[in-house]
Design an enzyme around this catalytic site. Structure first.
Site, PDB file in Angstrom:
ATOM      1  N   LYS A 236       0.856  -1.194   0.000  1.00 21.64           N
ATOM      2  CA  LYS A 236       0.000   0.000   0.000  1.00 21.64           C
ATOM      3  C   LYS A 236       0.886   1.237   0.000  1.00 21.64           C
ATOM      4  O   LYS A 236       1.751   1.406   0.877  1.00 21.64           O
ATOM      5  CB  LYS A 236      -0.893  -0.034   1.244  1.00 21.64           C
ATOM      6  CG  LYS A 236      -2.165   0.754   1.127  1.00 21.64           C
ATOM      7  CD  LYS A 236      -3.008   0.485   2.366  1.00 21.64           C
ATOM      8  CE  LYS A 236      -4.366   1.118   2.275  1.00 21.64           C
ATOM      9  NZ  LYS A 236      -5.040   1.071   3.583  1.00 21.64           N
TER      10      LYS A 236
HETATM   11  C1  E4P Z   1      -8.424   1.462   3.657  1.00 19.68           C
HETATM   12  O1  E4P Z   1      -7.586   1.025   2.914  1.00 19.68           O
HETATM   13  C2  E4P Z   1      -8.319   2.764   4.341  1.00 19.68           C
HETATM   14  O2  E4P Z   1      -7.115   2.862   5.012  1.00 19.68           O
HETATM   15  C3  E4P Z   1      -9.493   2.947   5.255  1.00 19.68           C
HETATM   16  O3  E4P Z   1     -10.678   2.523   4.592  1.00 19.68           O
HETATM   17  C4  E4P Z   1      -9.609   4.335   5.810  1.00 19.68           C
HETATM   18  O4  E4P Z   1     -10.815   4.443   6.530  1.00 19.68           O
HETATM   19  P1  E4P Z   1     -11.128   5.636   7.551  1.00 19.68           P
HETATM   20  O5  E4P Z   1     -11.347   6.887   6.770  1.00 19.68           O
HETATM   21  O6  E4P Z   1     -12.392   5.189   8.251  1.00 19.68           O
HETATM   22  O7  E4P Z   1      -9.952   5.733   8.458  1.00 19.68           O
END
Ligand code: E4P
Length: 214
Positions: A83
């Site tokens: 990521k």
């Molecule tokens: C997923 O890959 C993201 O890191 C995540 O969905 C972020 O979510 P949030 O905005 O609830 O922290």
């Protein structure tokens, strides 16, 4: 449509993967920080034994270190997806990973130009964050609609992963817009199989069955 769970908690991944419908997991440093004491590498490797795609976020911010971290994470297991944050250094890293056949998920995408940049850099997936746009009083799903419309005009292989999901409506709209993947928090995941009419209908079937089988 692929369904991922958005968590760094291995027990939650085990529980939902037992349903037989889970394609992947997304983690991020904030989710990892909630799992005090858990070893990140061990957690990611264990998750890779349960699902096909596990996003592990790199934490370096400059290309040489990002590239090195991508090499390390991708060596842990074939199911690791590196990521990468949506920055200029991130674009260089996506390009590098693409040339090495390392799968990537571009995180913190908030605009169509960012989505296009990541796709052109060879990202396997992009993660537009809908909930965080909603938090600002915008409609985060409008961004998904715009990206899917742009994707219809070109031949990007990059999959659109709807992230920062907060409710069932986000999942429904992602599906009707044709987004490739949703990453869903545990609490929202538990709501997916539920419907009041299913519960009421099953109760009535059971009552009627009891009335004839006694
Ligand atoms: C997923 O890959 C993201 O890191 C995540 O969905 C972020 O979510 P949030 O905005 O609830 O922290």
């Amino acid at each position: 449509m692929k369904l991922f769970i958005d968590t760094a908690n291995i027990a939650k991944v085990e529980e939902i993967s037992a349903w037989g419908i889970l394609d992947g997991v997304t983690t991020n440093p904030s989710l990892v920080a909630k799992e005090e004491g858990a070893d990140f590498k061990e957690t990611v490797i264990n998750m890779c034994g349960l699902v096909n795609e596990v996003s592990a976020q790199i934490t370096a911010t400059e290309f040489p270190e990002m590239k090195a971290q991508a090499d390390v994470y991708s060596s842990w297991h074939k199911n690791v997806v590196v990521k990468v944050p949506m920055t200029v250094e991130g674009l260089k890293t996506l390009n590098y990973c693409s040339s090495k056949g390392i799968h990537t998920n571009t995180t913190l995408v908030f605009s169509v130009p960012q989505a296009i940049m990541a796709a052109k850099s060879g990202a396997t997936m992009i993660s537009p964050f809908v909930g965080r746009l909603d938090d600002l009083g915008m409609d985060g799903m409008d961004l998904i609609a715009d990206i899917m419309e742009a994707w219809n005009h070109y031949k990007f292989e990059t999959q659109v992963l709807v992230a920062s999901i907060r409710n069932l409506e986000h999942v429904v709209r992602a599906a009707t817009l044709g987004a490739h993947i949703c990453t869903i928090p545990y609490d929202v995941f538990l709501e997916l199989p539920q419907h009041d009419l299913t519960d009421k209908g099953l109760k009535k079937f059971m009552e009627d069955w009891e009335s004839i089988s006694n």
